[in-house]
Design a protein around this motif. Sequence first.
Motif, short mmCIF file in Angstrom:
data_model
loop_
_atom_site.label_atom_id
_atom_site.label_comp_id
_atom_site.label_asym_id
_atom_site.label_seq_id
_atom_site.Cartn_x
_atom_site.Cartn_y
_atom_site.Cartn_z
N LEU A 132 6.31 2.55 1.31
CA LEU A 132 5.95 2.20 -0.17
C LEU A 132 5.00 0.95 -0.22
CD1 LEU A 132 6.36 2.44 -3.52
CD2 LEU A 132 8.34 0.74 -3.23
N ALA A 133 3.99 1.28 -0.80
CA ALA A 133 2.78 0.22 -0.99
C ALA A 133 3.12 -1.15 -1.92
CB ALA A 133 1.57 0.74 -1.50
N THR A 134 3.29 -2.10 -1.43
CA THR A 134 3.71 -3.23 -2.41
C THR A 134 2.71 -4.37 -2.06
OG1 THR A 134 5.39 -4.09 -0.59
CG2 THR A 134 5.95 -2.78 -2.59
N PRO A 135 2.54 -5.16 -2.89
CA PRO A 135 1.55 -6.44 -2.69
C PRO A 135 1.71 -7.11 -1.24
CG PRO A 135 1.88 -6.48 -4.84
CD PRO A 135 3.07 -5.42 -4.06
N PRO A 183 -2.44 2.67 -4.80
CA PRO A 183 -3.33 1.38 -5.43
C PRO A 183 -2.52 0.34 -5.49
CG PRO A 183 -3.05 3.52 -6.86
CD PRO A 183 -2.21 3.58 -5.63
N ASP A 184 -1.25 0.31 -5.20
CA ASP A 184 -0.41 -0.96 -5.18
C ASP A 184 -0.88 -1.81 -3.90
OD1 ASP A 184 0.47 -0.73 -7.74
OD2 ASP A 184 2.48 -0.17 -6.99
N LEU A 185 -1.47 -1.09 -2.79
CA LEU A 185 -1.85 -1.72 -1.58
C LEU A 185 -3.06 -2.75 -1.83
CD1 LEU A 185 -0.46 -1.36 1.12
CD2 LEU A 185 -2.35 0.08 1.93
N PHE A 219 -1.03 10.57 0.75
CA PHE A 219 -1.03 9.54 -0.16
C PHE A 219 -0.48 9.63 -1.44
CE2 PHE A 219 -4.13 8.77 3.04
CZ PHE A 219 -3.89 7.59 3.68
N THR A 220 0.21 8.90 -2.29
CA THR A 220 0.53 9.37 -3.58
C THR A 220 0.09 8.19 -4.51
OG1 THR A 220 2.71 8.16 -3.74
CG2 THR A 220 2.67 10.39 -2.83
N ALA A 221 -0.36 8.49 -5.49
CA ALA A 221 -0.80 7.37 -6.60
C ALA A 221 -0.38 7.99 -8.06
CB ALA A 221 -2.11 7.04 -6.33
N ASN A 222 -0.49 7.03 -8.83
CA ASN A 222 -0.30 7.30 -10.62
C ASN A 222 -1.51 6.79 -11.18
OD1 ASN A 222 0.51 6.73 -13.18
ND2 ASN A 222 2.72 6.35 -12.61
N PRO A 223 -2.04 7.63 -11.96
CA PRO A 223 -3.20 7.05 -12.70
C PRO A 223 -3.20 5.94 -13.15
CG PRO A 223 -2.89 9.51 -12.95
CD PRO A 223 -1.78 8.86 -12.25
N ASN A 228 -3.66 -0.68 -14.41
CA ASN A 228 -2.70 -1.81 -14.59
C ASN A 228 -2.36 -2.69 -13.33
OD1 ASN A 228 -2.25 -0.66 -17.03
ND2 ASN A 228 -0.21 -0.24 -16.87
N ARG A 229 -2.64 -2.35 -12.36
CA ARG A 229 -1.97 -2.93 -10.75
C ARG A 229 -3.09 -2.95 -9.89
NH1 ARG A 229 2.89 -0.39 -11.94
NH2 ARG A 229 2.79 1.16 -10.01
N GLY A 230 -3.96 -2.08 -9.87
CA GLY A 230 -4.97 -1.87 -8.68
C GLY A 230 -5.88 -0.70 -8.90
N SER A 231 -6.53 -0.35 -7.39
CA SER A 231 -7.15 0.70 -7.57
C SER A 231 -7.31 1.24 -5.91
CB SER A 231 -8.49 0.55 -8.02
OG SER A 231 -9.37 -0.44 -7.24
N ILE A 232 -7.67 2.59 -5.89
CA ILE A 232 -7.78 2.84 -4.60
C ILE A 232 -9.42 2.63 -4.12
CG2 ILE A 232 -8.14 4.93 -2.91
CD1 ILE A 232 -5.92 6.31 -4.72
#
Length: 496
Positions: A132-135, A183-185, A219-223, A228-232
């Motif tokens: 799980l990608a977290t900061p 995107p959270d990465l 990879f999975t991502a939420n639009p 809100n949190r980041g981007s690819i």
Amino acid sequence: MIKTLGELKKSGYKSRSIKEELRENLIAKLKQDDLGFEGIIGFEDTVIPDLQTAILSRHNILLLGLRGQAKTRIARLMVNLLDEYVPYIADSELYDDPLNPISWAGKNAIEIHGDETPIAWWHRSERYTEKLATPDVTVADLIGDVDPIKAATQKLHYNDERVIHFGLIPRAHRSIFVINELPDLQARIQVALFNILQERDIQIRGFKLRLPLDIQFVFTANPEDYTNRGSIVTPLKDRIESQILTHYPKSIAISRKITQQEAAIVAEQKAVEADGLVKDLVEQIAFEARNSEYIDKKSGVSARLTISAYENLISHAERRMLINGEKNTAVRISDFLGVIPAITGKIELVYEGELEGPAKVANILIGKAVKTLLQTYFPDPERMKKIKKDNPYATIINWFGAGNSLNLLDDLSNEAYKTALESVPGLRDVVMQFHKNVSESQILLYMEFVLHGLAEFSLVSKSFLEKGFEFKDMFNSLFSGDFGDEEDEDDFNGRY
């Protein structure tokens, strides 16, 4: 069972990259009319064909969609397209292919033992790594870092690759590696993935190592994350060859299949009868939520809402059955009060929704679902009101208009519930007019459903009691000031 490299060579075994393995096994399944993703419902004509195309093209994959759209589950099911067992050099850190080792340990083992190199077998269930990608994820977590303790104890030079402690990605060699919520990465961590995806080499603290890793990346991502949190980062997105869009169920029937498949209903709860009407009503709540002005559409409404709601619905009816000492019961419309806690935690409200409050919004959604489905199961009360002649609801409305009222409490026994509904003239007649071949428990459910439906069309007043509902005449409620008064709000807010 083959146990040495020599035996493996004699068997005629040929090594394949993981992407070739997935491709060839998918081809075999397609020839047998097997889609290869058992348990995924509603994606047969959309997501699954795109996914199969990506696998046939040997692409890394990005699954893009709102929460609760089975993205992670799809990734996990890709394991079923792997060979059941593959050989690897025993005790090798990166599970080296015996015919194509990439690590120092694997190459050294073959150099020392030759054809006597011990071989072990790796089951496909273990060839899956998920992160799980977290900061707080670091390059060391994903790729690796120099281990000074190892260098000191083994007296190794820092140019020796043995000083590296490999991270999750190198250890996923010959496996499927999934990064959820990409995107959270952090951007700098995403950049570290460039070379692995394209050049297949590793750079750690200035240590450059050519390591041709064999990995299927998903990879999975939420639009929503994009704002809100980041981007690819663009260069990374460019290196992910296939982007596949997921979606929510497109019909009540598909949504219902998913809920019934996933809901955890224990054996003891089989004593609770759940009619098709209440199952459809649960699904309709989610459809209403996805179109609600109170809910953030960018956030989405997860399929987990209907699963949790259905579990709560059954449990609420079971609780009543246990309190009354009964051996069986059926779900009632009033049991949907027990669904509210399953909804409130799974919806993201916009400003207008926050003003109303999550519990009030949940109740509004239930009401809208009742109103929508009433027109499927019974004639539209609005249209019947305009026609006036032969209005099937007239007797019911007139009875309440004469000053009568009905209380339906949460904990009524089966017999008391039946007695209460039978006290309303014309209610059973409406049900029997449009649903002739139904069981007694279904008749009672439909009778209550009609009452709630008439209330949603403002033909009958419905107010909250501490433990249930009160139905009475709409106009009397308006003139007496009881309709939507503060006491009614307090009863609802006091419970939720």
